[in-house]
Design a protein around this motif. Sequence first.
Motif, PDB file in Angstrom:
ATOM      1  N   LYS A  64       3.224   5.175 -13.428  1.00 45.14           N
ATOM      2  CA  LYS A  64       3.829   4.823 -12.029  1.00 45.14           C
ATOM      3  C   LYS A  64       4.395   3.502 -11.983  1.00 45.14           C
ATOM      4  CE  LYS A  64       0.092   8.026 -10.231  1.00 45.14           C
ATOM      5  NZ  LYS A  64      -0.941   8.188  -9.362  1.00 45.14           N
ATOM      6  N   LEU A  65       3.943   2.620 -13.083  1.00 45.83           N
ATOM      7  CA  LEU A  65       4.371   1.179 -13.152  1.00 45.83           C
ATOM      8  C   LEU A  65       5.620   1.071 -13.850  1.00 45.83           C
ATOM      9  CD1 LEU A  65       3.147  -1.679 -11.946  1.00 45.83           C
ATOM     10  CD2 LEU A  65       2.084  -1.832 -13.960  1.00 45.83           C
ATOM     11  N   SER A  66       5.912   2.042 -14.622  1.00 44.71           N
ATOM     12  CA  SER A  66       6.934   1.981 -15.730  1.00 44.71           C
ATOM     13  C   SER A  66       8.429   1.626 -14.993  1.00 44.71           C
ATOM     14  CB  SER A  66       7.316   3.173 -16.420  1.00 44.71           C
ATOM     15  OG  SER A  66       7.640   4.450 -15.490  1.00 44.71           O
ATOM     16  N   ASN A  67       8.664   1.485 -13.682  1.00 46.48           N
ATOM     17  CA  ASN A  67      10.164   1.079 -13.306  1.00 46.48           C
ATOM     18  C   ASN A  67       9.847  -0.363 -12.730  1.00 46.48           C
ATOM     19  OD1 ASN A  67      11.414   3.609 -13.791  1.00 46.48           O
ATOM     20  ND2 ASN A  67      10.724   4.503 -11.658  1.00 46.48           N
ATOM     21  N   LYS A 126       0.811  -1.152  -0.009  1.00 45.48           N
ATOM     22  CA  LYS A 126       0.151  -0.155  -0.176  1.00 45.48           C
ATOM     23  C   LYS A 126       0.986   1.431   0.148  1.00 45.48           C
ATOM     24  CE  LYS A 126      -3.784  -2.074   2.353  1.00 45.48           C
ATOM     25  NZ  LYS A 126      -3.210  -3.767   2.358  1.00 45.48           N
ATOM     26  N   ASN A 127       2.084   1.241   0.166  1.00 44.90           N
ATOM     27  CA  ASN A 127       3.008   2.464   0.274  1.00 44.90           C
ATOM     28  C   ASN A 127       3.736   2.657  -1.166  1.00 44.90           C
ATOM     29  OD1 ASN A 127       2.457   2.571   2.998  1.00 44.90           O
ATOM     30  ND2 ASN A 127       3.631   1.042   3.732  1.00 44.90           N
ATOM     31  N   ARG A 128       3.558   1.942  -1.975  1.00 44.35           N
ATOM     32  CA  ARG A 128       4.130   2.017  -3.101  1.00 44.35           C
ATOM     33  C   ARG A 128       3.739   3.224  -4.133  1.00 44.35           C
ATOM     34  NH1 ARG A 128       3.445  -3.839  -5.131  1.00 44.35           N
ATOM     35  NH2 ARG A 128       1.350  -3.907  -5.629  1.00 44.35           N
ATOM     36  N   ALA A 129       4.221   3.545  -5.092  1.00 46.56           N
ATOM     37  CA  ALA A 129       3.826   4.606  -6.145  1.00 46.56           C
ATOM     38  C   ALA A 129       2.681   4.210  -7.020  1.00 46.56           C
ATOM     39  CB  ALA A 129       4.980   5.157  -6.979  1.00 46.56           C
ATOM     40  N   PHE A 130       2.572   2.770  -7.402  1.00 42.27           N
ATOM     41  CA  PHE A 130       1.613   2.424  -8.033  1.00 42.27           C
ATOM     42  C   PHE A 130       0.379   1.751  -7.702  1.00 42.27           C
ATOM     43  CE2 PHE A 130       4.681  -0.815  -8.443  1.00 42.27           C
ATOM     44  CZ  PHE A 130       3.994  -2.124  -8.198  1.00 42.27           C
ATOM     45  N   PRO A 131      -0.797   1.802  -7.896  1.00 46.75           N
ATOM     46  CA  PRO A 131      -1.883   1.236  -7.567  1.00 46.75           C
ATOM     47  C   PRO A 131      -1.998  -0.531  -7.606  1.00 46.75           C
ATOM     48  CG  PRO A 131      -2.563   2.013  -9.477  1.00 46.75           C
ATOM     49  CD  PRO A 131      -1.369   2.573  -9.220  1.00 46.75           C
ATOM     50  N   ASP A 132      -2.507  -0.968  -6.824  1.00 48.44           N
ATOM     51  CA  ASP A 132      -2.576  -2.669  -6.875  1.00 48.44           C
ATOM     52  C   ASP A 132      -3.488  -3.195  -7.974  1.00 48.44           C
ATOM     53  OD1 ASP A 132      -0.873  -3.317  -4.621  1.00 48.44           O
ATOM     54  OD2 ASP A 132      -2.157  -2.800  -3.300  1.00 48.44           O
ATOM     55  N   PHE A 133      -4.580  -2.096  -8.226  1.00 46.90           N
ATOM     56  CA  PHE A 133      -5.490  -2.612  -9.470  1.00 46.90           C
ATOM     57  C   PHE A 133      -6.044  -1.076  -9.792  1.00 46.90           C
ATOM     58  CE2 PHE A 133      -7.701  -2.517  -5.450  1.00 46.90           C
ATOM     59  CZ  PHE A 133      -9.286  -2.044  -5.815  1.00 46.90           C
ATOM     60  N   LEU A 134      -6.821  -1.284 -10.853  1.00 46.43           N
ATOM     61  CA  LEU A 134      -7.703  -0.170 -11.407  1.00 46.43           C
ATOM     62  C   LEU A 134      -9.021  -0.689 -11.608  1.00 46.43           C
ATOM     63  CD1 LEU A 134      -5.405   1.394 -14.494  1.00 46.43           C
ATOM     64  CD2 LEU A 134      -5.599   2.378 -12.154  1.00 46.43           C
ATOM     65  N   LEU A 135      -9.835   0.162 -11.334  1.00 51.89           N
ATOM     66  CA  LEU A 135     -11.407   0.012 -11.588  1.00 51.89           C
ATOM     67  C   LEU A 135     -11.473  -0.011 -13.250  1.00 51.89           C
ATOM     68  CD1 LEU A 135     -13.154   1.786  -8.616  1.00 51.89           C
ATOM     69  CD2 LEU A 135     -12.343  -0.598  -8.748  1.00 51.89           C
ATOM     70  N   GLU A 136     -12.603  -0.690 -13.650  1.00 55.15           N
ATOM     71  CA  GLU A 136     -12.727  -0.729 -15.058  1.00 55.15           C
ATOM     72  C   GLU A 136     -12.950   0.807 -15.432  1.00 55.15           C
ATOM     73  OE1 GLU A 136     -15.497  -3.112 -18.295  1.00 55.15           O
ATOM     74  OE2 GLU A 136     -16.046  -2.991 -16.435  1.00 55.15           O
ATOM     75  N   GLU A 137     -13.821   1.865 -14.786  1.00 54.65           N
ATOM     76  CA  GLU A 137     -13.774   2.936 -15.586  1.00 54.65           C
ATOM     77  C   GLU A 137     -12.574   3.804 -15.466  1.00 54.65           C
ATOM     78  OE1 GLU A 137     -15.894   2.922 -11.191  1.00 54.65           O
ATOM     79  OE2 GLU A 137     -15.478   1.657 -12.749  1.00 54.65           O
ATOM     80  N   ASP A 138     -11.554   3.529 -14.584  1.00 53.96           N
ATOM     81  CA  ASP A 138     -10.361   4.016 -14.558  1.00 53.96           C
ATOM     82  C   ASP A 138      -9.390   3.560 -15.741  1.00 53.96           C
ATOM     83  OD1 ASP A 138     -11.077   6.009 -12.531  1.00 53.96           O
ATOM     84  OD2 ASP A 138     -10.140   4.269 -10.996  1.00 53.96           O
TER      85      ASP A 138
END
Length: 245
Positions: free
Chosen positions: A184-187, A159-171
């Motif tokens: 945010k996931l690029s690294n 929960k403390n990292r830069a990118f989310p664990d998942f995205l909702l479909e609308e996002d």
Amino acid sequence: MSISPSTLFHFTNKQGLNGILKDNFKLKFCLEKLPNGKHNGRIAIPMVSFCDIKISEIVEHITKYGQYGIGLSKTWAIDKGLSPVFYQSLNSSFSVGLKTKLSDILLTNNDDNAIDIMFDFLRLSKEYEGKLVRNGKTINEAYRYADEREWRYIPKLNKNRAFPDFLLEEDYNSPEKKQSANRKLSNERLFFNANEIMYLIVKNDDDISELISHIRTVKGKNYSMDEIDRLTTRIITCERIINDF
């Protein structure tokens, strides 16, 4: 003799294969239909996917996912924490019951470890059969995903990292939010070394010399000459696979 191969394959296009050899695997968000009581059961998960199929069985697969690929040892996959996905018939009594109760479990359980395990079960689940969409086009209305025998790499929950664990479909369907999440996931990387590469797959013979040149350019500082020479012997073309296997 085992019916499962000792190699996992990842298929892409020429640019994608060149990028993997240069920078290792980059994770990206992929939309999955899951047994989830919220958001129509669809969330986007950061992952890298592979198929657990023999090279003689990949002809149909490459027509859907790309004629360029890399095969890595299953020992590497296990060491890196990859897992086979849990295929579910979403109309089965198990999936319907899970869909009904899952939200309550996630909301009412105070055990963080139990919640993480349940969430990882979701992130490693896939529908047994469903619509196959590639590049915005429906290829098959009733594609049997279980035939791919998918293995999946997902990052550990944090929960403390830069990118989310998942995205909702609308996002995920919002170009701005999807691009922001992937940046945010690029690294994030899934690494491998030369000895763990079992196959390099290209479309035809014209691609071989170009791929060898690319390997020497991007891996010359990291791989020994013996390793690079060995990799050149592991290149195989789709044309040969189609004709000989």
